[in-house]
Design an enzyme around this catalytic site. Structure first.
Site, PDB file in Angstrom:
ATOM      1  N   GLU A   1      -1.299  -2.211  15.650  1.00  0.00           N
ATOM      2  CA  GLU A   1      -0.642  -2.058  14.400  1.00  0.00           C
ATOM      3  C   GLU A   1      -1.894  -1.378  13.643  1.00  0.00           C
ATOM      4  OE1 GLU A   1       1.239  -2.169  10.947  1.00  0.00           O
ATOM      5  OE2 GLU A   1       0.629  -3.702  11.874  1.00  0.00           O
ATOM      6  N   PHE A   2      -1.112  -0.467  13.038  1.00  0.00           N
ATOM      7  CA  PHE A   2      -2.085  -0.569  11.559  1.00  0.00           C
ATOM      8  C   PHE A   2      -2.096  -1.286  10.483  1.00  0.00           C
ATOM      9  CE2 PHE A   2      -2.875   1.500   7.984  1.00  0.00           C
ATOM     10  CZ  PHE A   2      -3.616   2.220   8.015  1.00  0.00           C
ATOM     11  N   ASN A   3      -1.589  -1.581  10.123  1.00  0.00           N
ATOM     12  CA  ASN A   3      -1.962  -2.957   8.942  1.00  0.00           C
ATOM     13  C   ASN A   3      -2.265  -4.002   9.763  1.00  0.00           C
ATOM     14  OD1 ASN A   3       0.685  -1.811   7.468  1.00  0.00           O
ATOM     15  ND2 ASN A   3       1.517  -3.271   7.662  1.00  0.00           N
ATOM     16  N   ASN A  56       0.917   0.727  17.111  1.00  0.00           N
ATOM     17  CA  ASN A  56       1.367   1.981  16.619  1.00  0.00           C
ATOM     18  C   ASN A  56       0.751   2.716  16.495  1.00  0.00           C
ATOM     19  OD1 ASN A  56       0.848   1.108  14.032  1.00  0.00           O
ATOM     20  ND2 ASN A  56       2.534   2.051  13.271  1.00  0.00           N
ATOM     21  N   ASP A  64       7.926   3.830   2.872  1.00  0.00           N
ATOM     22  CA  ASP A  64       8.500   2.140   3.295  1.00  0.00           C
ATOM     23  C   ASP A  64       8.212   0.966   2.043  1.00  0.00           C
ATOM     24  OD1 ASP A  64       5.746   2.617   4.724  1.00  0.00           O
ATOM     25  OD2 ASP A  64       6.378   1.142   5.862  1.00  0.00           O
ATOM     26  N   ASP A  65       6.821   1.218   1.900  1.00  0.00           N
ATOM     27  CA  ASP A  65       6.766  -0.206   0.648  1.00  0.00           C
ATOM     28  C   ASP A  65       7.199   1.017  -0.786  1.00  0.00           C
ATOM     29  OD1 ASP A  65       3.647  -0.331   1.929  1.00  0.00           O
ATOM     30  OD2 ASP A  65       3.659   0.651   2.964  1.00  0.00           O
ATOM     31  N   THR A  92       3.064  -6.459   2.982  1.00  0.00           N
ATOM     32  CA  THR A  92       2.937  -5.387   3.451  1.00  0.00           C
ATOM     33  C   THR A  92       2.030  -4.123   3.277  1.00  0.00           C
ATOM     34  OG1 THR A  92       4.446  -4.217   1.540  1.00  0.00           O
ATOM     35  CG2 THR A  92       5.587  -5.350   2.814  1.00  0.00           C
ATOM     36  N   HIS A 139       9.947  -0.062   7.670  1.00  0.00           N
ATOM     37  CA  HIS A 139       9.421  -1.509   8.149  1.00  0.00           C
ATOM     38  C   HIS A 139       9.115  -2.412   7.512  1.00  0.00           C
ATOM     39  CE1 HIS A 139       6.896   1.068  11.468  1.00  0.00           C
ATOM     40  NE2 HIS A 139       6.801   1.778  10.299  1.00  0.00           N
ATOM     41  N   ASP A 140       8.961  -2.069   5.909  1.00  0.00           N
ATOM     42  CA  ASP A 140       8.191  -2.588   4.572  1.00  0.00           C
ATOM     43  C   ASP A 140       9.144  -3.604   3.963  1.00  0.00           C
ATOM     44  OD1 ASP A 140       6.012  -2.409   5.607  1.00  0.00           O
ATOM     45  OD2 ASP A 140       5.159  -1.328   3.824  1.00  0.00           O
ATOM     46  N   ASP A 152       1.177  -1.070  -0.346  1.00  0.00           N
ATOM     47  CA  ASP A 152       0.198   0.171   0.134  1.00  0.00           C
ATOM     48  C   ASP A 152       0.543   1.189   0.470  1.00  0.00           C
ATOM     49  OD1 ASP A 152       0.839  -0.405   2.360  1.00  0.00           O
ATOM     50  OD2 ASP A 152      -0.981   0.333   3.736  1.00  0.00           O
ATOM     51  N   ASN A 206      -2.240   3.369   3.809  1.00  0.00           N
ATOM     52  CA  ASN A 206      -2.343   3.935   3.961  1.00  0.00           C
ATOM     53  C   ASN A 206      -2.448   5.279   3.566  1.00  0.00           C
ATOM     54  OD1 ASN A 206       0.739   3.574   5.812  1.00  0.00           O
ATOM     55  ND2 ASN A 206       1.453   3.005   3.915  1.00  0.00           N
TER      56      ASN A 206
HETATM   57  C1  PIR Z   1       1.244   3.315   9.035  1.00  0.00           C
HETATM   58  C2  PIR Z   1       2.138   2.745   8.476  1.00  0.00           C
HETATM   59  C3  PIR Z   1       3.633   3.279   8.556  1.00  0.00           C
HETATM   60  C4  PIR Z   1       3.330   4.270  10.083  1.00  0.00           C
HETATM   61  C5  PIR Z   1       1.472   4.609  10.999  1.00  0.00           C
HETATM   62  N1  PIR Z   1       1.940   4.965  11.400  1.00  0.00           N
HETATM   63  C6  PIR Z   1       0.877   3.930   9.897  1.00  0.00           C
HETATM   64  C7  PIR Z   1       2.762   1.645   6.926  1.00  0.00           C
HETATM   65  C8  PIR Z   1       3.413   1.355   6.525  1.00  0.00           C
HETATM   66  O1  PIR Z   1       3.453   0.728   5.183  1.00  0.00           O
HETATM   67  C9  PIR Z   1       3.970   0.108   7.643  1.00  0.00           C
HETATM   68  O2  PIR Z   1       3.908  -1.083   5.980  1.00  0.00           O
HETATM   69  C10 PIR Z   1       3.349  -0.508   8.456  1.00  0.00           C
HETATM   70  N2  PIR Z   1       1.761   0.493   7.749  1.00  0.00           N
HETATM   71  C11 PIR Z   1       3.454  -0.644   9.830  1.00  0.00           C
HETATM   72  O3  PIR Z   1       2.454   0.163  11.348  1.00  0.00           O
HETATM   73 CA    CA Z   2       2.866  -0.770   4.186  1.00  0.00          CA
END
Ligand code: PIR
Ligand code: CA
Length: 317
Positions: free
Chosen positions: A165-167, A159, A14-15, A125, A239-240, A10, A39
């Protein structure tokens, strides 16, 4: 050839780096890119995936649009970290690489079935919607893949909420299905990815490459650095990138085994990846959980991939 990878993403700053590593590392054979709302909206992240491939000169890798919304919940997005476009910072070119007409879940199933059993690794990711849909479409997927290396979850804190975590939070039902399926899952969660902060030293090495692609990455990291600085981070977590690196280099991360399941009904904890390292729940291990990172190795492979993609293709003959 190298590790066969199907990247479900998405983009997302970082993707974008994950795409570059999967496309540019000599140990990688990138079979396809699929997109999922996360995202930003599905239209934006799909545009972004094609724009990244255009800048990087990645052609011939099918790119397919996936789910516009989670399986059952309302969509959430992350403009606070990734901006209105999902990829704020650099100027995005008009994509010149085509969009595959298939739906992401279809492309995932067809790609896995078209290769030898046990050879293709799925690297999600973003939210896990497409992966859950692909599993539902073709239950044999679980036994046909080599494994799943996903960025998502955490075993300490979240986060997007304190627990999640978001995903995973974005589509917890899909995530639960992915952890429950009978295939080897590697969880590259926040505990790991918060060790991968793209610091000035890494950014300097990218800048020194001096290619247009390096400039693009520098602009991405500039925006991402500012977004993370607002939350007190000295540098942004890429992250990704880590979920792709895990597939290509068996030594870049270390792991512990655990039973992992996703909280679907918590009052405050929905989307939490409950991680049982100690067998307290009496359930069989279902996940390899990433716990530590060899940072130098990660930056070396990322810089090398960006360098490889950024240079003009060798002349034929
Ligand atoms: C989402 C992301 C990163 C930071 C925040 N705060 C929210 C996205 C990144 O692309 C990663 O895949 C994942 N989601 C980290 O939570
Ligand atoms: Ca991502």
């Amino acid at each position: 050839m190298g590790e066969k990878i199907l990247l479900d993403c998405d983009p997302g700053h970082d993707d974008a780096l994950a795409i570059l590593l999967a496309a540019g590392d000599p140990r990688s054979e990138l079979l396809a890119i699929t997109t999922v709302a996360g995202n930003q909206t599905i239209d934006k992240v799909t545009h972004n995936a094609r724009a990244v491939c255009t800048v990087a000169g990645v052609s011939g890798v099918p790119i397919a649009r996936g789910a516009a919304a989670p399986l059952v919940r309302e969509a959430i997005i992350a403009p606070d970290y990734h901006g209105e476009s999902g990829l704020d910072g650099p100027a995005l070119p008009e994509p010149t690489v085509p969009l595959d007409p298939r739906a992401a879940a279809e492309l995932i199933v067809e790609t896995v079935l078209a290769h030898e059993p046990g050879t293709v690794t799925l690297v999600p990711t973003g939210p896990l919607t497409n992966i859950a849909l692909a599993l539902a479409l073709e239950p044999r997927l679980a036994e046909r893949v080599k494994g799943v290396s996903l960025m998502g979850g955490s075993y300490t804190r979240g986060n997007r909420t304190p627990a999640a975590e978001f995903n995973i939070l974005a589509d917890p039902e899909a995530a639960a299905a992915v952890f429950a399926a009978d295939w080897p899952v590697t969880m590259v969660g926040l505990d790991l990815t918060h060790q991968a902060l793209a610091d000035d030293a890494f950014r300097g090495r990218v800048r020194e490459l001096g290619t247009p692609l390096a400039g693009f990455v520098e602009d991405l990291l500039g925006f991402f650095t500012t977004a993370y600085a607002r939350r007190g981070f000295p540098a942004p977590a890429v992250h990704d990138l880590c979920a792709v690196a895990a597939v290509l280099d068996p030594g870049v991360l270390t792991y512990r085994e655990a039973f992992v399941t996703v909280e679907l009904a918590g009052r405050w904890t929905t989307g939490m990846t409950v991680t049982d390292f100690d067998g307290l729940l009496g359930r069989p291990v279902n996940t390899r959980v990433a716990v530590s990172l060899d940072r130098d190795r990660l930056w070396d492979m990322a810089v090398a991939a960006i360098a490889r993609l950024g240079r003009p293709a060798p002349a034929a003959g």
